[in-house]
Design a protein around this motif. Structure first.
Motif, PDB file in Angstrom:
ATOM      1  N   THR A  27      69.076 106.370  96.814  1.00  0.00           N
ATOM      2  CA  THR A  27      68.155 105.355  97.322  1.00  0.00           C
ATOM      3  C   THR A  27      67.443 105.771  98.591  1.00  0.00           C
ATOM      4  O   THR A  27      66.414 105.193  98.933  1.00  0.00           O
ATOM      5  N   GLU A  28      67.985 106.779  99.286  1.00  0.00           N
ATOM      6  CA  GLU A  28      67.356 107.205 100.527  1.00  0.00           C
ATOM      7  C   GLU A  28      67.670 108.669 100.797  1.00  0.00           C
ATOM      8  O   GLU A  28      68.799 109.119 100.592  1.00  0.00           O
ATOM      9  N   CYS A  29      66.672 109.421 101.218  1.00  0.00           N
ATOM     10  CA  CYS A  29      66.877 110.776 101.714  1.00  0.00           C
ATOM     11  C   CYS A  29      66.005 110.958 102.944  1.00  0.00           C
ATOM     12  O   CYS A  29      64.788 110.810 102.876  1.00  0.00           O
ATOM     13  N   THR A  30      66.636 111.279 104.054  1.00  0.00           N
ATOM     14  CA  THR A  30      65.911 111.452 105.308  1.00  0.00           C
ATOM     15  C   THR A  30      65.820 112.920 105.715  1.00  0.00           C
ATOM     16  O   THR A  30      65.484 113.225 106.848  1.00  0.00           O
ATOM     17  N   VAL A  31      66.097 113.839 104.781  1.00  0.00           N
ATOM     18  CA  VAL A  31      66.070 115.263 105.082  1.00  0.00           C
ATOM     19  C   VAL A  31      64.653 115.791 104.893  1.00  0.00           C
ATOM     20  O   VAL A  31      64.228 116.072 103.774  1.00  0.00           O
ATOM     21  N   ALA A  32      63.910 115.902 105.984  1.00  0.00           N
ATOM     22  CA  ALA A  32      62.504 116.305 105.918  1.00  0.00           C
ATOM     23  C   ALA A  32      62.312 117.728 105.427  1.00  0.00           C
ATOM     24  O   ALA A  32      61.295 118.042 104.831  1.00  0.00           O
ATOM     25  N   LYS A  43      57.612 111.263  89.850  1.00  0.00           N
ATOM     26  CA  LYS A  43      58.038 109.989  90.437  1.00  0.00           C
ATOM     27  C   LYS A  43      59.472 110.113  90.946  1.00  0.00           C
ATOM     28  O   LYS A  43      60.198 111.021  90.570  1.00  0.00           O
ATOM     29  N   VAL A  44      59.854 109.201  91.802  1.00  0.00           N
ATOM     30  CA  VAL A  44      61.186 109.216  92.398  1.00  0.00           C
ATOM     31  C   VAL A  44      62.188 108.617  91.418  1.00  0.00           C
ATOM     32  O   VAL A  44      62.116 107.436  91.101  1.00  0.00           O
ATOM     33  N   VAL A  45      63.101 109.450  90.904  1.00  0.00           N
ATOM     34  CA  VAL A  45      64.122 108.978  89.969  1.00  0.00           C
ATOM     35  C   VAL A  45      65.490 109.607  90.250  1.00  0.00           C
ATOM     36  O   VAL A  45      66.363 109.580  89.415  1.00  0.00           O
ATOM     37  N   HIS A  86      59.841 114.254  99.257  1.00  0.00           N
ATOM     38  CA  HIS A  86      58.505 113.888  99.715  1.00  0.00           C
ATOM     39  C   HIS A  86      58.310 112.430  99.338  1.00  0.00           C
ATOM     40  O   HIS A  86      58.115 112.077  98.198  1.00  0.00           O
ATOM     41  N   ASP A  87      58.503 111.576 100.354  1.00  0.00           N
ATOM     42  CA  ASP A  87      58.506 110.122 100.172  1.00  0.00           C
ATOM     43  C   ASP A  87      59.600 109.701  99.202  1.00  0.00           C
ATOM     44  O   ASP A  87      59.400 108.886  98.320  1.00  0.00           O
ATOM     45  N   GLY A  88      60.765 110.287  99.342  1.00  0.00           N
ATOM     46  CA  GLY A  88      61.915 110.028  98.472  1.00  0.00           C
ATOM     47  C   GLY A  88      62.310 111.285  97.735  1.00  0.00           C
ATOM     48  O   GLY A  88      61.556 112.246  97.672  1.00  0.00           O
ATOM     49  N   CYS A  89      63.507 111.291  97.183  1.00  0.00           N
ATOM     50  CA  CYS A  89      64.015 112.467  96.466  1.00  0.00           C
ATOM     51  C   CYS A  89      63.407 112.539  95.073  1.00  0.00           C
ATOM     52  O   CYS A  89      63.529 111.612  94.286  1.00  0.00           O
TER      53      CYS A  89
END
Length: 100
Positions: free
Chosen positions: A10-15, A54-56, A21-24
């Protein structure tokens, strides 16, 4: 566990990850334990972005057998978060990890 039942990332903050890129955007990630932490084994530190359109992202496998959410190497959490770990060497870690 069927694919539809796999926990979502639901979240990835690893730039610095190519899949983030706007989510995993990986189809599935693997949570590993090479150095004793719950690292995201799918982390790829490249400048080129990749993955699905898309983010899945979901958890494909977890080798942290001492996690509360691990049942037969499958993650049973409803969802997980990925981000920087507690130590400086944990670039991408499963922040949902809970030792059993």
């Amino acid at each position: 566990m069927a694919t539809l039942e796999m926990p979502a990332v639901t979240e990835c903050t690893v730039a610095g990850c190519s899949y983030n890129h706007d989510g995993c955007h990986a189809f599935a990630i693997t949570v590993g334990s090479a150095d004793g932490s719950a690292d995201c084994g799918t982390f790829i530190p490249l400048s080129r972005k990749g993955g699905l359109d898309k983010v899945v992202a979901q958890v494909g496998a977890c080798s942290r057998s001492n996690c509360t959410f691990n049942a037969d190497l499958e993650c049973t959490a409803s969802s997980i978060r990925v981000g920087a770990g507690a130590s400086g060497s944990d670039t991408a870690a499963c922040l949902t990890f809970q030792a059993s």
